[in-house]
Design an enzyme around this catalytic site. Sequence first.
Site, PDB file in Angstrom:
ATOM      1  N   ARG A   1       2.925   5.865  -3.353  1.00 40.20           N
ATOM      2  CA  ARG A   1       4.088   6.687  -3.721  1.00 40.20           C
ATOM      3  C   ARG A   1       4.412   6.565  -5.198  1.00 40.20           C
ATOM      4  NH1 ARG A   1       4.222   5.670   1.561  1.00 40.20           N
ATOM      5  NH2 ARG A   1       5.489   6.942   2.991  1.00 40.20           N
TER       6      ARG A   1
ATOM      7  N   ARG B   1      -8.787  12.715  11.923  1.00 33.57           N
ATOM      8  CA  ARG B   1      -7.344  12.492  12.124  1.00 33.57           C
ATOM      9  C   ARG B   1      -6.555  13.802  12.075  1.00 33.57           C
ATOM     10  NH1 ARG B   1      -5.581   7.283   8.856  1.00 33.57           N
ATOM     11  NH2 ARG B   1      -3.722   7.645  10.106  1.00 33.57           N
TER      12      ARG B   1
ATOM     13  N   ASP C   1       1.912  -0.658  12.229  1.00 31.73           N
ATOM     14  CA  ASP C   1       0.736  -1.209  11.547  1.00 31.73           C
ATOM     15  C   ASP C   1       0.507  -2.690  11.884  1.00 31.73           C
ATOM     16  OD1 ASP C   1       0.280   1.237  10.394  1.00 31.73           O
ATOM     17  OD2 ASP C   1       1.143   0.724   8.449  1.00 31.73           O
TER      18      ASP C   1
ATOM     19  N   LYS D   1       0.831  -1.205   0.000  1.00 29.71           N
ATOM     20  CA  LYS D   1       0.000   0.000   0.000  1.00 29.71           C
ATOM     21  C   LYS D   1       0.869   1.260   0.000  1.00 29.71           C
ATOM     22  CE  LYS D   1      -2.930   0.907   3.692  1.00 29.71           C
ATOM     23  NZ  LYS D   1      -3.033   2.350   3.988  1.00 29.71           N
ATOM     24  N   SER D   2       1.859   1.307   0.876  1.00 28.67           N
ATOM     25  CA  SER D   2       2.702   2.517   0.959  1.00 28.67           C
ATOM     26  C   SER D   2       3.416   2.756  -0.367  1.00 28.67           C
ATOM     27  CB  SER D   2       3.753   2.358   2.064  1.00 28.67           C
ATOM     28  OG  SER D   2       3.119   2.359   3.307  1.00 28.67           O
TER      29      SER D   2
ATOM     30  N   GLY E   1      -5.189   8.119   5.013  1.00 27.95           N
ATOM     31  CA  GLY E   1      -4.278   9.100   5.599  1.00 27.95           C
ATOM     32  C   GLY E   1      -3.082   9.355   4.687  1.00 27.95           C
TER      33      GLY E   1
HETATM   34  C1  S3P Z   1       2.354   5.090   6.148  1.00 24.96           C
HETATM   35  C2  S3P Z   1       2.993   5.499   7.271  1.00 24.96           C
HETATM   36  C3  S3P Z   1       2.572   5.114   8.625  1.00 24.96           C
HETATM   37  C4  S3P Z   1       1.591   3.948   8.614  1.00 24.96           C
HETATM   38  C5  S3P Z   1       0.551   4.102   7.559  1.00 24.96           C
HETATM   39  C6  S3P Z   1       1.173   4.218   6.180  1.00 24.96           C
HETATM   40  C7  S3P Z   1       2.895   5.527   4.849  1.00 24.96           C
HETATM   41  O1  S3P Z   1       1.987   6.225   9.256  1.00 24.96           O
HETATM   42  O2  S3P Z   1       0.999   3.785   9.867  1.00 24.96           O
HETATM   43  O3  S3P Z   1      -0.320   2.976   7.572  1.00 24.96           O
HETATM   44  O4  S3P Z   1       2.560   4.937   3.798  1.00 24.96           O
HETATM   45  O5  S3P Z   1       3.677   6.482   4.846  1.00 24.96           O
HETATM   46  P1  S3P Z   1       2.861   7.442   9.805  1.00 24.96           P
HETATM   47  O6  S3P Z   1       2.836   8.537   8.816  1.00 24.96           O
HETATM   48  O7  S3P Z   1       2.220   7.820  11.085  1.00 24.96           O
HETATM   49  O8  S3P Z   1       4.274   6.949   9.956  1.00 24.96           O
END
Ligand code: S3P
Length: 436
Positions: free
Chosen positions: A28, A124, A322, A23-24, A96
């Site tokens: 990106r 949030r 996570d 996902k991350s 987020g």
């Molecule tokens: C993420 C960073 C983390 C993680 C989130 C995904 C990301 O949060 O908990 O699920 O893809 O950069 P933080 O920004 O609080 O590190």
Amino acid sequence: MSAPLTLFPARNLSGAVRPPGDKSISHRYAILSALAEGSSRLEHYSTGADCQSTLACLSALGVEVRREGGGVVHITGRGLHGLAAPAAPLDAGNSGTTIRLLSGILAAQPFASEIFGDASLSRRPMRRVIEPLRLMGAEIAAAAGDRPPLRFSPVSAGLRGLEYAMPVASAQVKSALLLAGLYARGRTVITEPEPTRDHTELMLRQSGIPLELAPRRVALAGPVAGWPGRDFRIPGDASSAAFFLCAGAWYPDSGVLIEEVLLNPTRSALLDLLRRMGARIEIVNLEQRGGELVGSLHVSGPASGRLRGARIAGAETVALIDEIPVLAVLATAAEGGLEFADAAELRVKESDRIAALARNLRSLGAECEERPDGLRVPGPQSLRGGRVETCGDHRIAMAFAVAALRCQEPVTLDDPGCAAISYPEFFAELARLSEG
Ligand code: S3P
């Protein structure tokens, strides 16, 4: 809300599974491909709704996004300065990462924009990203001071670089500032209190953008020249793999193979912890792909059947943030249980995960101690079964689906559909590996 789902205990777990694209990394790559010169082909793009939110926002910014079957996404980059003013507010959904990363880009545009999210995202905190972006020259208005929706005014004078020590360890904030730094005049230098995932840095470097990297510090000189589009096969999601790793570690005779998993050191702390707890994990087919480590994982529980307990704090908590929901469930099987400290960030994730974990563990008949910044789950203790409130949080839903494997009675999840935020195929895959 989706219809409730009742899950039954499993005698054992075996078989192979390939989690969706990370996902991350999907977020990106989509964003960097949209800003590239030329087209990119992303294979194994995350099937989760969050990463679809990012694609929808990019389309609304004038980027051509074409989905082919089999998880392939084609993105035609518009270059750093080619985004178009969106006709309507951008919808980040539950994500987020979408709202925070795109904030770094929207803050630098010569047009106004607005980005909002669902009820959970609207609760949030956004100050962590708004404040440093304002210091770079951005004009941002937020509801109730620091909640979405966020409104960005056009920047006429452009952004300036910033030296910033992040008060919270957040990869999303670090990434937003690096993205803004691509546009800014001068150096953007970010230090973090603990190491967080570094995919943005690795990706920028792979795209040929000069970055200075040191432990807990990254620096970038802006504004940067453009970079070309790239083809990339996205490794499997490390945090989705975590559910199968923990489930596999719970059975001494399990034989689970998790294929093509992202093993970036900022994302693989779970392997070290599970080994410390006594689980057997073997890595096969290890390779480097576009700056990221990828491999497949064989997992089974300790031959003795007894996992050891542990205390997780500081940098290890950040690295496992996570994975804590599923670890809190596995804790009930460990001798001495698990204690999680320095984890207050869990209270501002998709749900208040500390409260959600404590409430649901108790509802399955387990004891646990809720703390302002963490949780202690004693072990070993048996899980009875019962009803779980997912709180609309994908990781809570999937963690308690893993718990259901080892409960004495069935477990009913009130709203399982939220798992689609990161892993729509999860319940079917878990059922496929479960031996009744
Ligand atoms: C993420 C960073 C983390 C993680 C989130 C995904 C990301 O949060 O908990 O699920 O893809 O950069 P933080 O920004 O609080 O590190």
